[in-house]
Design an enzyme around this catalytic site. Structure first.
Site, short mmCIF file in Angstrom:
data_model
loop_
_atom_site.label_atom_id
_atom_site.label_comp_id
_atom_site.label_asym_id
_atom_site.label_seq_id
_atom_site.Cartn_x
_atom_site.Cartn_y
_atom_site.Cartn_z
N SER A 123 0.64 -1.33 -0.04
CA SER A 123 -0.11 0.17 0.07
C SER A 123 0.65 1.40 -0.04
CB SER A 123 -0.81 -0.17 1.28
OG SER A 123 -2.02 0.86 1.07
N ASP A 156 -5.98 -4.06 -1.74
CA ASP A 156 -4.76 -3.63 -0.93
C ASP A 156 -4.04 -4.80 -0.59
OD1 ASP A 156 -3.24 -2.65 1.13
OD2 ASP A 156 -4.61 -1.12 1.80
#
Length: 298
Positions: free
Chosen positions: A42, A167
């Site tokens: 991320s 993610d």
């Protein structure tokens, strides 16, 4: 230069909390610390590409001044369907415009530092760890950083070769790429983290709501709901590695770091400053772990 090629650099995500960890990264880059492997999840994947291109100004800009860009994101962009963080702009257009020059992807793709960008398949919940052999251009590199950074529901789900991704924090390590480094054979780790020492991730509430919101991607809903288990287990492993002398863990000293969605530039600048001050103060301990500087001769 510090030769740390026997060590894996682990970069945790956390949205705008990465403004603080950018301070540690800036100090590592200032002293030309050369890790053998770097993994990012991320926001940590954004740190990864700045580290590998050697662009300290981009590193500092990405989680501070970039937030003032009117195209960066916010509730208006979310309502327009672009996401609270406007991913098309952040990872698509901005790298060609950002700062005094476009992003120098060539240095990443032609470098020799092994890297992994961690994401999660939205269709089945499986993790993926992209490396240099999986990427052929700067655009493909940024596509994977975007995939790694896609917050479920808050950002549109991108597809790469027809596969949807979200993610990387929903993967086996819960947001810290320890599993990926171990799989690549590393046994010494330098982790740049975005929660304070002792943080324990709590279970998510309103699980039925998340299952409803993410009914198109049930594997993502389950990974989100159970993430705290994997995150806390990874932290337990890192604490054990630290006790064994095999890991250096950089935590933000603040008990309440900035919010992952913080947009106020003065708050973000202060966060970066405090992260840098802490890293400079802790530099001698970092050197003791990584090894003494190597003097380059011509």
């Amino acid at each position: 230069m510090i030769d740390a090629r026997d060590t894996a650099l682990l970069l945790e995500g956390g949205g705008m909390r990465a403004s603080y960890s950018a301070g540690a990264m800036d100090v590592l880059m200032e002293h030309d610390v050369q890790f053998g492997w770097v993994g990012g999840v991320s926001a940590g994947a954004s740190h990864l590409v700045s580290y590998l291109s050697g662009e300290r100004d981009r590193l500092r800009h990405s989680f501070v001044d970039f937030a003032t860009d009117p195209h960066f994101g916010g509730w208006t962009w979310l309502l327009r369907g672009k996401g609270y963080f406007n991913a098309e702009y952040i990872y698509g257009q901005a790298p060609t415009l950002d700062l005094p020059r476009p992003y120098d992807a060539r240095r990443v793709l032609e470098g020799d530092t092994q890297f992994r960008i961690c994401a999660t398949r939205a269709d089945n919940g499986d993790p993926v760890y992209w490396g240099r052999d999986d990427i052929g251009s700067g655009a493909e590199l940024m596509e994977r950083v975007r995939a790694s950074s896609t917050i479920p529901f808050a950002m549109p789900v991108p597809r790469i070769d027809g596969v949807p991704y979200v993610d990387g924090a929903l993967g086996p390590s819960g947001g810290i790429p320890l599993e990926a480094a171990l799989a690549d054979g590393y046994d010494q780790f330098f982790a740049v983290l975005t929660h304070p020492r002792g943080y324990v991730k709590p279970p998510m509430g309103k699980t039925k709501v998340w299952r409803t919101l993410l009914r198109r991607y049930p594997a993502v809903a389950e990974a989100l709901i159970t993430r705290h288990i994997r995150y806390n287990a990874t932290m337990d492993r890192l604490y054990a590695l630290e006790r064994a002398g095999r890991a250096f863990l950089y935590f933000p000293e603040d008990e309440a770091p900035v919010s992952s969605t913080e947009r106020k530039v003065d708050v973000l600048r202060d966060s970066l400053h405090r992260g840098t001050v802490q890293a400079r103060r802790d530099w001698s301990a970092m050197v003791d772990f990584l090894g003494r500087p190597v003097v380059r001769t011509s």
